[in-house]
Design a protein around this motif. Structure first.
Motif, mmCIF file in Angstrom:
data_model
loop_
_atom_site.group_PDB
_atom_site.id
_atom_site.type_symbol
_atom_site.label_atom_id
_atom_site.label_comp_id
_atom_site.label_asym_id
_atom_site.label_seq_id
_atom_site.Cartn_x
_atom_site.Cartn_y
_atom_site.Cartn_z
ATOM 1 N N ASN A 1 12.109 44.742 17.718
ATOM 2 C CA ASN A 1 14.203 44.718 17.680
ATOM 3 C C ASN A 1 14.839 43.254 18.133
ATOM 4 O OD1 ASN A 1 12.985 45.003 21.294
ATOM 5 N ND2 ASN A 1 15.217 44.865 21.043
ATOM 6 N N PHE B 1 21.762 41.912 18.258
ATOM 7 C CA PHE B 1 22.852 41.760 16.392
ATOM 8 C C PHE B 1 23.785 41.408 16.813
ATOM 9 C CE2 PHE B 1 26.992 43.030 14.792
ATOM 10 C CZ PHE B 1 26.299 43.630 13.611
ATOM 11 N N ILE C 1 22.267 38.145 9.515
ATOM 12 C CA ILE C 1 21.970 39.804 8.409
ATOM 13 C C ILE C 1 22.230 38.846 7.486
ATOM 14 C CG2 ILE C 1 23.009 41.493 7.120
ATOM 15 C CD1 ILE C 1 22.141 42.790 9.802
ATOM 16 N N VAL D 1 18.580 45.063 3.660
ATOM 17 C CA VAL D 1 19.175 45.188 5.097
ATOM 18 C C VAL D 1 19.919 46.187 4.775
ATOM 19 C CG1 VAL D 1 20.521 43.954 6.746
ATOM 20 C CG2 VAL D 1 18.758 42.514 5.644
ATOM 21 N N TRP E 1 21.732 49.667 7.135
ATOM 22 C CA TRP E 1 22.636 50.308 7.966
ATOM 23 C C TRP E 1 22.550 51.491 8.271
ATOM 24 C CZ3 TRP E 1 26.003 45.862 10.426
ATOM 25 C CH2 TRP E 1 25.941 44.623 9.714
ATOM 26 N N LEU F 1 14.898 44.651 7.778
ATOM 27 C CA LEU F 1 15.897 45.034 8.306
ATOM 28 C C LEU F 1 17.131 46.112 8.784
ATOM 29 C CD1 LEU F 1 15.492 41.399 7.964
ATOM 30 C CD2 LEU F 1 17.185 41.276 9.945
ATOM 31 N N ALA G 1 19.763 47.639 11.331
ATOM 32 C CA ALA G 1 21.328 47.341 12.062
ATOM 33 C C ALA G 1 22.017 48.448 12.960
ATOM 34 C CB ALA G 1 21.787 46.380 11.425
ATOM 35 N N ILE H 1 19.068 44.669 15.962
ATOM 36 C CA ILE H 1 18.574 45.015 14.942
ATOM 37 C C ILE H 1 17.271 44.938 14.942
ATOM 38 C CG2 ILE H 1 18.227 43.087 13.070
ATOM 39 C CD1 ILE H 1 20.585 41.648 13.576
#
Length: 440
Positions: free
Chosen positions: A354, A357, A362, A372, A374, A409, A411, A422
């Motif tokens: 981790n 952010f 990103i 990525v 979310w 990733l 986020a 993230i």
């Protein structure tokens, strides 16, 4: 010398069951396995062809030789085949002072009968009263009790089996076509139900694996109920691993035990080496207010205790960071849940890190071609919010299901009292660190 288990069972030339599976499991558990074959079977991976019993007199001499020359702690019985061979065993076992596990095999998974009809009465009347534990499946229990066991009848059936004389019974429920598999354990005092997910596939050698694992754990002085519970977990792991086998139908993968035994030290060593690489760079901009952690799971991990991380996290220090403490298993339930959730979809994704952010991170990740995902904590159902530790599993699962893959990733922009974050997912901690450093 390691503890000794004497295996009494039929030989399976495919290696997927019988003596071959028994000895493999015992060896990988660190137990010395000796064996006395009761029969020579002719079986492939998906078919049974024929079998012939061992000569009873030769079988008896082998029993007497093993028991007189080796300090056997546990006897594990699988296929006995004939009443005559079973009677020879019943004559020798009363003088044996160790534990006896009987897996009353009557037929192979292929459908080939591996027993003559007279064997059932010998099992019931002569051998069960000598057993520490018997481990029949539902069809075997029906044959032994002479009645149909319908769903819901298992508690009474396991008690009826206990009345035949063994110290305890494990009635295996794998033959039920239910979403969850239930195994019923009864020792005359406590009825315990072990429930675990049903794994897709037709597997071979599961009963042999389970009974041998119980025998091996008992030989290492585990309590009976603990040995049963641990063996069931090991079998689940072996079947989970076997799903990726290129053999069909797949045998229970006993070699995963070696991966676990050898893998634990490597997981810890790799974590330490990866974090040393991480903190050798100016990574302070990556460290969030709650600090970072790097986690790495054992192969086929299913529990938090099978995921290692740093107990004091990785904290900001100058323009870099420092790990607090040495990595250990079960050190971080939060990051462990992220890894475990990802592994349910892609078992190779065994590491997570981790970081703070930042939309710049990103954007850079996307420019590098990284995937990525979310999630928003505001979309989290109330029942998940109320459950301690449920948020991260829910968020990771939601992202993976929406994308149809495990991203590099994940986020989230946080919520009231929750810092934006993230999470990097990767095959190993070195890859996770490499991705993190590429965002600087």
């Amino acid at each position: 010398m390691p503890p000794i288990v004497c295996v009494i069972a039929g030989s399976d030339p495919s290696g997927a069951a019988g003596l071959q599976m028994d000895l493999r499991v015992l060896s990988l558990l660190g137990v010395y396995g000796t064996s006395i074959p009761t029969a020579f079977t002719v079986q492939g991976l998906d078919k049974g062809i024929a079998w012939e019993p061992s000569p009873p007199d030769l079988f008896e001499k082998a029993l007497q030789t093993v028991f007189s020359e080796l300090p056997v702690k546990v006897v594990k019985c699988g296929m006995l085949g004939t009443a005559e061979v079973a009677l020879k065993l019943a004559e020798v076992l009363p003088s044996f002072s160790g534990k006896v596990i009987i897996d009353p095999i009557l037929s192979a998974s292929s459908g080939l009968f591996l027993s003559e009809k007279k064997l059932v009465s010998v099992l019931r009347e002569r051998l069960f009263p000598l057993a520490t534990l018997v481990t029949p499946n539902i069809p075997e229990a029906e044959a032994l009790l002479g009645l149909k066991i319908n769903p819901g009848d298992e508690p009474e059936a396991v008690k009826a089996l206990k009345a035949l004389g063994p110290q305890a019974v494990l009635l295996k429920g794998g033959h039920r076509k239910a979403e969850k598999v239930q195994d019923f354990f009864f020792d005359g005092y406590t009825l315990k139900i072990f429930e675990h997910p049903r794994l897709e596939g037709n597997f071979r050698g599961t009963g042999c694996f389970l009974a041998s694992a119980i025998a091996g754990l008992l030989a290492q002085d585990k309590a009976l109920v603990s040995a049963v519970e641990e063996a069931i977990s090991l079998l689940e792991l072996a079947l989970y691993s076997a799903q990726s086998s290129n053999i069909f139908p797949p045998p229970a993968n006993a070699l995963v035990l070696w991966e676990r035994l050898s893998g634990g030290r490597k997981v810890l060593e790799d974590l330490m080496a990866a974090v040393e690489k991480f903190v050798s760079h100016p990574v302070r901009p990556l460290i969030p207010e709650v600090q970072s952690n790097l986690a790495y799971a054992l192969p086929y991990a299913r529990k938090v205790s099978e995921v290692a991380a740093f107990p004091g996290r990785i904290v900001g220090y100058g323009n870099s960071a420092r790990p607090v403490g040495c990595p250990r298993f079960g050190a971080s339930s939060h990051v462990a849940r992220i890894v475990l959730t990802a592994m349910r979809f892609e078992p190779s994704k065994r590491a997570a890190l981790n970081i703070r952010f930042d939309r710049k991170f990103i954007e850079k990740a996307q420019n590098l071609g990284l995937k990525v995902g979310w999630f928003s904590r505001r979309d989290e159902p109330e029942e998940i919010k109320a459950r301690e530790g449920g948020t991260l599993s829910w968020g990771v699962r939601r992202v993976i299901q929406e994308l149809g893959l495990v991203p590099d990733l994940i986020a989230d922009e946080g919520d009231l009292g929750k810092e934006p974050m993230i999470r990097i997912l990767a095959e190993d901690p070195f890859k996770a660190v490499e991705i993190a450093l590429s965002l600087l």
